[in-house]
Design a protein around this motif. Sequence first.
Motif, PDB file in Angstrom:
ATOM      1  N   GLN A 110       5.070   3.772   2.463  1.00  0.00           N
ATOM      2  CA  GLN A 110       4.488   2.438   2.650  1.00  0.00           C
ATOM      3  C   GLN A 110       5.178   1.701   3.787  1.00  0.00           C
ATOM      4  O   GLN A 110       4.535   1.003   4.581  1.00  0.00           O
ATOM      5  CB  GLN A 110       4.601   1.632   1.353  1.00  0.00           C
ATOM      6  CG  GLN A 110       3.865   0.301   1.403  1.00  0.00           C
ATOM      7  CD  GLN A 110       3.968  -0.456   0.096  1.00  0.00           C
ATOM      8  OE1 GLN A 110       4.620   0.002  -0.840  1.00  0.00           O
ATOM      9  NE2 GLN A 110       3.317  -1.604   0.022  1.00  0.00           N
ATOM     10  N   VAL A 111       6.507   1.865   3.903  1.00  0.00           N
ATOM     11  CA  VAL A 111       7.249   1.250   5.006  1.00  0.00           C
ATOM     12  C   VAL A 111       6.760   1.807   6.332  1.00  0.00           C
ATOM     13  O   VAL A 111       6.601   1.079   7.324  1.00  0.00           O
ATOM     14  CB  VAL A 111       8.764   1.458   4.828  1.00  0.00           C
ATOM     15  CG1 VAL A 111       9.510   0.952   6.069  1.00  0.00           C
ATOM     16  CG2 VAL A 111       9.264   0.760   3.588  1.00  0.00           C
ATOM     17  N   ARG A 112       6.530   3.126   6.374  1.00  0.00           N
ATOM     18  CA  ARG A 112       6.050   3.741   7.617  1.00  0.00           C
ATOM     19  C   ARG A 112       4.685   3.180   8.021  1.00  0.00           C
ATOM     20  O   ARG A 112       4.395   3.009   9.211  1.00  0.00           O
ATOM     21  CB  ARG A 112       5.979   5.252   7.449  1.00  0.00           C
ATOM     22  CG  ARG A 112       7.347   5.927   7.419  1.00  0.00           C
ATOM     23  CD  ARG A 112       7.208   7.442   7.514  1.00  0.00           C
ATOM     24  NE  ARG A 112       8.522   8.058   7.621  1.00  0.00           N
ATOM     25  CZ  ARG A 112       9.247   8.458   6.592  1.00  0.00           C
ATOM     26  NH1 ARG A 112       8.751   8.291   5.354  1.00  0.00           N
ATOM     27  NH2 ARG A 112      10.446   8.991   6.762  1.00  0.00           N
ATOM     28  N   ILE A 117       8.611  -4.286   5.248  1.00  0.00           N
ATOM     29  CA  ILE A 117       8.263  -4.707   3.892  1.00  0.00           C
ATOM     30  C   ILE A 117       9.398  -5.558   3.329  1.00  0.00           C
ATOM     31  O   ILE A 117      10.579  -5.242   3.497  1.00  0.00           O
ATOM     32  CB  ILE A 117       8.018  -3.495   2.965  1.00  0.00           C
ATOM     33  CG1 ILE A 117       6.707  -2.790   3.347  1.00  0.00           C
ATOM     34  CG2 ILE A 117       7.947  -3.933   1.500  1.00  0.00           C
ATOM     35  CD1 ILE A 117       6.427  -1.571   2.506  1.00  0.00           C
ATOM     36  N   GLU A 118       9.016  -6.621   2.643  1.00  0.00           N
ATOM     37  CA  GLU A 118       9.967  -7.434   1.898  1.00  0.00           C
ATOM     38  C   GLU A 118       9.566  -7.391   0.429  1.00  0.00           C
ATOM     39  O   GLU A 118       8.410  -7.650   0.084  1.00  0.00           O
ATOM     40  CB  GLU A 118       9.957  -8.880   2.388  1.00  0.00           C
ATOM     41  CG  GLU A 118      10.472  -9.055   3.797  1.00  0.00           C
ATOM     42  CD  GLU A 118      10.378 -10.504   4.264  1.00  0.00           C
ATOM     43  OE1 GLU A 118       9.778 -11.319   3.516  1.00  0.00           O
ATOM     44  OE2 GLU A 118      10.882 -10.837   5.348  1.00  0.00           O
ATOM     45  N   GLY A 128      12.487  -3.082   3.880  1.00  0.00           N
ATOM     46  CA  GLY A 128      12.341  -1.758   4.472  1.00  0.00           C
ATOM     47  C   GLY A 128      11.780  -1.912   5.867  1.00  0.00           C
ATOM     48  O   GLY A 128      10.798  -2.627   6.066  1.00  0.00           O
ATOM     49  N   THR A 129      12.401  -1.244   6.849  1.00  0.00           N
ATOM     50  CA  THR A 129      11.967  -1.400   8.225  1.00  0.00           C
ATOM     51  C   THR A 129      12.057  -0.063   8.938  1.00  0.00           C
ATOM     52  O   THR A 129      12.726   0.864   8.460  1.00  0.00           O
ATOM     53  CB  THR A 129      12.806  -2.460   8.948  1.00  0.00           C
ATOM     54  OG1 THR A 129      12.246  -2.678  10.255  1.00  0.00           O
ATOM     55  CG2 THR A 129      14.242  -2.018   9.103  1.00  0.00           C
ATOM     56  N   VAL A 140      13.461   5.413   8.507  1.00  0.00           N
ATOM     57  CA  VAL A 140      13.221   4.284   7.614  1.00  0.00           C
ATOM     58  C   VAL A 140      14.573   3.760   7.166  1.00  0.00           C
ATOM     59  O   VAL A 140      15.374   4.506   6.596  1.00  0.00           O
ATOM     60  CB  VAL A 140      12.369   4.680   6.382  1.00  0.00           C
ATOM     61  CG1 VAL A 140      12.246   3.495   5.429  1.00  0.00           C
ATOM     62  CG2 VAL A 140      10.997   5.148   6.819  1.00  0.00           C
ATOM     63  N   VAL A 141      14.810   2.492   7.453  1.00  0.00           N
ATOM     64  CA  VAL A 141      16.074   1.877   7.051  1.00  0.00           C
ATOM     65  C   VAL A 141      15.776   0.903   5.918  1.00  0.00           C
ATOM     66  O   VAL A 141      14.918   0.023   6.044  1.00  0.00           O
ATOM     67  CB  VAL A 141      16.734   1.135   8.224  1.00  0.00           C
ATOM     68  CG1 VAL A 141      18.081   0.552   7.792  1.00  0.00           C
ATOM     69  CG2 VAL A 141      16.906   2.068   9.405  1.00  0.00           C
ATOM     70  N   VAL A 142      16.477   1.082   4.815  1.00  0.00           N
ATOM     71  CA  VAL A 142      16.294   0.237   3.636  1.00  0.00           C
ATOM     72  C   VAL A 142      17.599  -0.486   3.360  1.00  0.00           C
ATOM     73  O   VAL A 142      18.658   0.148   3.311  1.00  0.00           O
ATOM     74  CB  VAL A 142      15.871   1.062   2.403  1.00  0.00           C
ATOM     75  CG1 VAL A 142      15.712   0.143   1.192  1.00  0.00           C
ATOM     76  CG2 VAL A 142      14.591   1.822   2.680  1.00  0.00           C
ATOM     77  N   ALA A 143      17.500  -1.807   3.207  1.00  0.00           N
ATOM     78  CA  ALA A 143      18.688  -2.596   2.880  1.00  0.00           C
ATOM     79  C   ALA A 143      18.379  -3.444   1.651  1.00  0.00           C
ATOM     80  O   ALA A 143      17.302  -4.035   1.543  1.00  0.00           O
ATOM     81  CB  ALA A 143      19.076  -3.497   4.045  1.00  0.00           C
TER      82      ALA A 143
END
Length: 458
Positions: A110-112, A117-118, A128-129, A140-143
């Motif tokens: 979904q991020v891709r 995404i927030e 996710g960015t 995909v970087v998730v913080a």
Amino acid sequence: MQIRTKIAIQFTIIIALILTIFSLAVYYTSENFRKQEFYNRLNDRAILTAGLLKELKITEKDKKKLRDANKTFLSKLNAEKVLMFNEKNELVYASYEAEKFLFSPDFLNQVRRQKYIETSDWDNQVIGTMYKSEDGKSYVVVASARDKYGTDKLKNIRDTLLISFIIGILLTIFLGIIFAGQSLKPIAEINDEITNITAYNLKQKLNTGNNKDEIAQLALNFNQMLERLERSFELQKSFVSNASHELRTPLAAIKSEIQIALEQDRTPDAYKAILRSLLIDNQRLIQLTNGLLQLAKSENRDNSLLMKPTRLDELLFKAQEEVQSQNSEYNISIDFDDIPDDDEWVSTNGNEALLLTVFTNLLENACKYSPDHRAEAKIRFNEKHCIVAVKDNGIGIAAGELSKIFEPFYRTANASKYRGHGIGLSVCRRIIDMHQGRINVTSEEGKGSTFVVTLPHL
């Protein structure tokens, strides 16, 4: 419930609604600002971590160095996690030691698709960015982290708003009662003044204060009502006094004639003369009683009074016939200034019996006070009204008496030698008022009078 209490309650409800809306607006605005600010911090952390990774070869040793750098140089977020996944959804970096990660392939895909995404995961906020390295690879970087500082600050704002709300409501109730009491104080004073007004002191007037606000207008209207009541009481007393006097005269005459008749025996012709005199006095008494009944009926403003379309020309001819049948020497002529094409122009919505009384009185007066017993009636009309003028060439009315002739029992000085009671014109005025019309008079003493009745036509 007193008005003061109602005003205080309504005032409190209004202020409570305003404070509630204001508090909710402040709280939710602060909450949204806190969330967006924290999401931006997470996004910056994710991009910064990805930027550092591009300068290192992704080995376990380099990953450890990057984790140490994050701990040393970057401001720490509570429960912070930064994860980086390659195109195969394989974890290539984690900012903490862990064996299991909670981010599903569906989330990463979904991020891709959406690029950014927030969302939230229980107490944690998650972003996710996408990050693209110099060699063309996409990650995909998730913080994620928990905004403990922002949450605590928001809680302080909420507590402050709640305490302010409670204090504001209490102050509103207290001040509302004082404000309502001060606002209604003039009404309370009017109440006290009204309590002291009776039928015997209607001349007493209420204090109108500053003569500017609504309460002053209320007092002014009440004073005007007292003036109308006073005039009504005076008219009533005058009516009773005059009616008693007028009734007493024929009754006294009848009593005297009966007493004289009983003093000695008389011839049949003498008794007949006395009976004829009694009959005349009795007829005067009947006429006076009928006049008083008409006057009382004209005072009746009951909405149930039957009103229907009535032709005024037909009423005039009927009044002419009635007056001339009772007085054969009377001569009445009726004419139109202009023959109407539409019958509605000479018709009004009225009570036929009452309007017949008006025209009968006017025609009878015109003939009675004219030396030749002649009266002339003319009908004309305009776009809104039908106008009936009754003219005579009789004794006329002095200019100083014109304003008084419609008062009950008032008779002009030059009319004293004519039989009457001063009731007819008063009845006419009140009946015309009931029909939303008007009656006016022009006169010159010694030359005659003209009474003009104006009524709205259909």
